[in-house]
Structure formats: C-alpha cells, structure tokens
Scaffold this active site. Structure first.
Site, PDB file in Angstrom:
ATOM      1  N   ARG A   9      41.948  70.730  63.532  1.00 35.20           N
ATOM      2  CA  ARG A   9      42.654  70.054  64.636  1.00 35.20           C
ATOM      3  C   ARG A   9      43.272  71.052  65.600  1.00 35.20           C
ATOM      4  O   ARG A   9      43.612  72.161  65.221  1.00 35.20           O
ATOM      5  CB  ARG A   9      43.812  69.226  64.049  1.00 35.20           C
ATOM      6  CG  ARG A   9      43.383  67.982  63.404  1.00 35.20           C
ATOM      7  CD  ARG A   9      44.584  67.092  63.169  1.00 35.20           C
ATOM      8  NE  ARG A   9      45.331  67.435  61.968  1.00 35.20           N
ATOM      9  CZ  ARG A   9      46.504  66.918  61.671  1.00 35.20           C
ATOM     10  NH1 ARG A   9      47.076  66.066  62.502  1.00 35.20           N
ATOM     11  NH2 ARG A   9      47.118  67.235  60.545  1.00 35.20           N
TER      12      ARG A   9
ATOM     13  N   ASN B  67      37.923  67.710  57.478  1.00 33.80           N
ATOM     14  CA  ASN B  67      38.501  66.453  57.961  1.00 33.80           C
ATOM     15  C   ASN B  67      37.575  65.702  58.916  1.00 33.80           C
ATOM     16  O   ASN B  67      36.715  66.339  59.515  1.00 33.80           O
ATOM     17  CB  ASN B  67      39.814  66.761  58.704  1.00 33.80           C
ATOM     18  CG  ASN B  67      40.992  66.824  57.757  1.00 33.80           C
ATOM     19  OD1 ASN B  67      41.099  66.011  56.844  1.00 33.80           O
ATOM     20  ND2 ASN B  67      41.878  67.780  57.997  1.00 33.80           N
TER      21      ASN B  67
ATOM     22  N   GLY C 255      33.112  79.676  56.410  1.00 34.28           N
ATOM     23  CA  GLY C 255      33.806  80.942  56.141  1.00 34.28           C
ATOM     24  C   GLY C 255      34.910  81.202  57.139  1.00 34.28           C
ATOM     25  O   GLY C 255      35.200  82.341  57.491  1.00 34.28           O
TER      26      GLY C 255
ATOM     27  N   ASN D 245      32.505  66.617  63.209  1.00 36.24           N
ATOM     28  CA  ASN D 245      32.422  67.059  61.813  1.00 36.24           C
ATOM     29  C   ASN D 245      31.410  66.257  60.998  1.00 36.24           C
ATOM     30  O   ASN D 245      30.864  66.773  60.024  1.00 36.24           O
ATOM     31  CB  ASN D 245      33.810  67.055  61.170  1.00 36.24           C
ATOM     32  CG  ASN D 245      34.643  68.241  61.658  1.00 36.24           C
ATOM     33  OD1 ASN D 245      34.140  69.080  62.405  1.00 36.24           O
ATOM     34  ND2 ASN D 245      35.882  68.311  61.235  1.00 36.24           N
TER      35      ASN D 245
ATOM     36  N   ILE E 143      36.825  69.708  51.813  1.00 37.37           N
ATOM     37  CA  ILE E 143      38.151  69.859  52.438  1.00 37.37           C
ATOM     38  C   ILE E 143      38.086  69.456  53.913  1.00 37.37           C
ATOM     39  O   ILE E 143      39.102  69.114  54.516  1.00 37.37           O
ATOM     40  CB  ILE E 143      38.666  71.323  52.309  1.00 37.37           C
ATOM     41  CG1 ILE E 143      38.609  71.807  50.847  1.00 37.37           C
ATOM     42  CG2 ILE E 143      40.091  71.434  52.832  1.00 37.37           C
ATOM     43  CD1 ILE E 143      39.171  73.197  50.623  1.00 37.37           C
TER      44      ILE E 143
ATOM     45  N   GLN F 245      39.015  79.989  58.407  1.00 41.05           N
ATOM     46  CA  GLN F 245      40.354  80.304  57.889  1.00 41.05           C
ATOM     47  C   GLN F 245      40.488  79.943  56.414  1.00 41.05           C
ATOM     48  O   GLN F 245      40.902  80.761  55.602  1.00 41.05           O
ATOM     49  CB  GLN F 245      41.407  79.530  58.705  1.00 41.05           C
ATOM     50  CG  GLN F 245      41.459  79.900  60.165  1.00 41.05           C
ATOM     51  CD  GLN F 245      42.294  81.143  60.387  1.00 41.05           C
ATOM     52  OE1 GLN F 245      41.958  82.221  59.897  1.00 41.05           O
ATOM     53  NE2 GLN F 245      43.369  80.998  61.117  1.00 41.05           N
TER      54      GLN F 245
ATOM     55  N   HIS G 273      43.941  60.649  53.441  1.00 46.19           N
ATOM     56  CA  HIS G 273      44.586  61.849  53.983  1.00 46.19           C
ATOM     57  C   HIS G 273      44.814  61.641  55.476  1.00 46.19           C
ATOM     58  O   HIS G 273      44.077  62.124  56.314  1.00 46.19           O
ATOM     59  CB  HIS G 273      43.678  63.055  53.736  1.00 46.19           C
ATOM     60  CG  HIS G 273      44.288  64.350  54.154  1.00 46.19           C
ATOM     61  ND1 HIS G 273      45.509  64.782  53.707  1.00 46.19           N
ATOM     62  CD2 HIS G 273      43.836  65.331  54.987  1.00 46.19           C
ATOM     63  CE1 HIS G 273      45.782  65.959  54.249  1.00 46.19           C
ATOM     64  NE2 HIS G 273      44.786  66.304  55.032  1.00 46.19           N
TER      65      HIS G 273
ATOM     66  N   GLY H   3      38.043  79.040  54.281  1.00 43.24           N
ATOM     67  CA  GLY H   3      36.969  79.676  53.504  1.00 43.24           C
ATOM     68  C   GLY H   3      37.305  81.122  53.145  1.00 43.24           C
ATOM     69  O   GLY H   3      37.065  81.567  52.025  1.00 43.24           O
TER      70      GLY H   3
END
Ligand code: A3D
Length: 321
Positions: A83, A121, A11, A96, A119, A13, A176, A15
């Site tokens: 990042r 990374n 939840g 992550n 989403i 940025q 990506h 989210g």
C-alpha cells in the site's frame, strides 16, 4: 535427513527480511525468487556474506526462474504491490490478483507438494485465488495476517499495562482488513483477563472499557499507521517475523495454535471461505481449526468481517479471476 528448503516468492522488503531471518535461525535453505533481474541474486549474496559473522551455515540462492523452487518444502509468497499512504488493502486487488495468478501457476508447476503461506494483500482474496489456480489442497494453503494483528494487539496491551509483552496473550480473528476482530474477552496476562487488570488500574469499569476500545481501534489501524509513517511502503519487519513463526511451526511439526487465514468447512458457521481463525499448524499444514465459543457481540463482529471477505472474493470473481 535432508535439509529443508523454503522458497520465497517476492524478494522485496518482506522477502528480504524473511531470507535474513531464515538464515540467522538456520531454519532451512533459501531460494529467493523475484521477477526483477539480479535483485534476488544480490540480496542472497549479501546475506550469505554475513554468514561468517552471524555464524549460520545454510544455502541461499537468488533466482528469476521458477524451476529453482523445485523440491521446496515450504513456499512463502510476498509478490505484489504494497500500500501507499491513503490506500486500503482492497485497493491492491486487481494488480495483485494478476501477479498472484502467475505465482500460483509457477508454484503449481514446480513445487506442487509444498505447503504455502501467503502474505500478499488483500490477504484473504489472494489466498483464495492462489488455492483456486494452484489446486494445492486447502490444508496446505494458508495466509499470514492473524499472527501479526495479534502481536500488534499484544504489544499495545503490554505498553498500556507496563507489563512484558511475553506474558500477554491476545488474539485477532476475521479478515485482514478494517473489520478484523480483536478478541477482548479472551485477552489475558498469564491467564488474568486484561479487562480485569485495566479495571484495577483505573478503578473504573467505564474508563477501562474506553481504554480497551482505543487499543482495539489502534490494532485495526496499525498497518495504516506504519504506511503513513514510511510513506513508500508498508510494514515489513513484523510481517516477516509473523510468517517465520508459522514456518517454524510447520517445518518442526510443532502443532502450535496460531491465528491463521485458513479454509473453513463449517467451523465458526462458515463454509467454503478463507478467514482468520485459530489453527493448529504442523507438518501437514493446517492440522485442524480450533473452535472457541463466541458471545453474540463477538459472533456478530466476526460475521461482519466474514461478509467483507465474501464481498472481496466476489469482486475478484467479477474481475474475471
Ligand atoms: P515490496 O517491497 O514491493 O516487494 C514485493 C516484491 O514482489 C517486489 O520485489 C516485486 O518485484 C515482486 N513482484 C512483483 N510482481 C511479481 C511477480 N509476478 N512474481 C514475483 N515477484 C513479483 O512489498 P513488501 O515486501 O513490502 O510487501 C509485499 C506484499 O505483502 C504486499 O502486497 C503487501 O501489501 C503485503 N503485506 C501483507 C501484510 C500482512 O500481514 C498480510 C503485511 C504487510 C504487507
């Protein structure tokens, strides 16, 4: 027909913007999950209190418990660190991966029939890990990156040609990361090749090539450019908008062709890896991969990008994930 439900895991940025966009578009009811106590409850309350003004009527729930995602049709995952300036996406791998493993266990237990868009990374590795841990079929597990990278490429083309971005079609394939592959030859303005328009503008093929090369470079570096400017995080409006396009295609069974991090089984000569390719998205998730012919140069760039994805996945496996 029961209203659809989207669970957002993370939840922060992205989210938060996702929850707001879903509400404003009345796409589905929203469950916003985060490990930070009270924060998802606060964000959903804030969004709900805008409903009378914006005129939307959906249910929003903030939670710290996985059981609340039960019955979700779609899960969008943004859990994980973003990042900081100077970092590559791959620098986020260890932190992550730990987070993604716990998320995959939660989704496996409470929403195993859902379709999942990731989403977090480094994207291609996180999608691979989520699928492995959750065991949810490959066609229902995918990653968002290509819609955003393609939108960035289209935006730069529209600025350069002083043409509405609505008429620009451009696609970015591959992983990506820095090796992503913006497809120059297929980029067009309502069917007219962008290279032809650049050559007309500059009256010089060499100059047109140089301008295109700069736009390709800009596209590859675009995420880092935003990180450098924000200083405290990475892009969040455009990644959220990109995932919404995918969510809409899935929930409304649109069969849209969107660049998606999808599992390949022989397509583009790749077997057993998640890579960004054009995919048809509908109510079953990834309905099929849309193959297209690539020339030698494009093929070699895509191979290079696929090798970067393979190396990243191997690094992750070496770390024990
Ligand atoms: P941020 O605002 O930090 O939000 C991440 C949220 O994840 C935070 O609220 C954390 O509390 C939460 N979180 C941490 N651990 C857990 C956990 N175990 N379970 C559930 N939630 C947890 O980051 P953001 O929203 O800006 O970015 C999220 C991710 O998306 C990052 O990994 C970014 O690198 C990535 N990202 C990807 C793209 C792509 O296009 C692929 C673009 C931009 C950002």
């Amino acid at each position: 027909m029961a209203r659809k439900r989207i669970a957002l895991i993370g939840g922060g940025q992205i989210g938060g913007v996702l929850a707001q966009l879903i509400a404003q578009k009345e796409l589905a009811d929203v469950v916003l999950f985060d490990i930070v106590e009270d924060m998802p409850q606060g964000k959903t309350l804030d969004i709900a209190e805008a409903s009378r003004i914006d005129g939307f009527d959906i249910k929003l729930k903030g939670t710290n418990e996985y059981k609340d995602i039960e019955g979700s049709d779609l899960v969008i995952i943004t859990a994980g660190l973003p990042r900081k300036p100077g970092m590559s996406r791959d620098d986020l791998l260890t932190t992550n991966a730990k987070i993604m493993k716990s998320v995959a266990e939660g989704v496996k237990e409470f929403a195993p029939d859902s379709i999942v868009i990731i989403i977090s990374n480094p994207l291609d590795a996180m999608v691979t890990l989520f699928q492995k841990v959750s065991g949810i079929p490959h066609s229902r597990v995918m990653g968002q990156a290509g819609v955003l990278d393609s939108s960035r490429f289209s935006t730069f083309i529209s600025w350069e040609l002083d043409i509405s971005v609505k008429d620009v079609n451009a696609m970015v394939l591959g992983g990506h990361g820095d090796t992503m592959v913006p497809l120059v030859r297929y980029a067009n303005v309502n069917g007219v090749p962008v290279m032809e328009l650049l050559e007309r503008k500059y009256g010089d093929a060499a100059k047109a090539k140089e301008v295109m090369e700069a736009m390709v470079k800009h596209t590859k570096m675009a995420g880092g450019e935003v990180v450098k400017l924000l200083k405290t995080g990475s892009a969040f409006y455009s990644p959220a908008a990109s995932a919404i396009a995918m969510a809409k295609a899935i929930l409304n069974d649109e069969n849209r062709v969107l660049p998606t991090c999808a599992f390949l089984q022989g397509e583009f000569g790749v077997d057993g890896y998640y890579v960004g390719v054009p995919a048809v998205l509908g109510s079953e998730g990834v309905v099929r991969i849309l193959e297209l012919s690539l020339n030698e140069e494009e093929k070699s760039s895509l191979d290079n990008s696929i090798n970067a994805v393979k190396n990243l996945v191997e690094d992750m496996e070496r770390l024990g994930f």
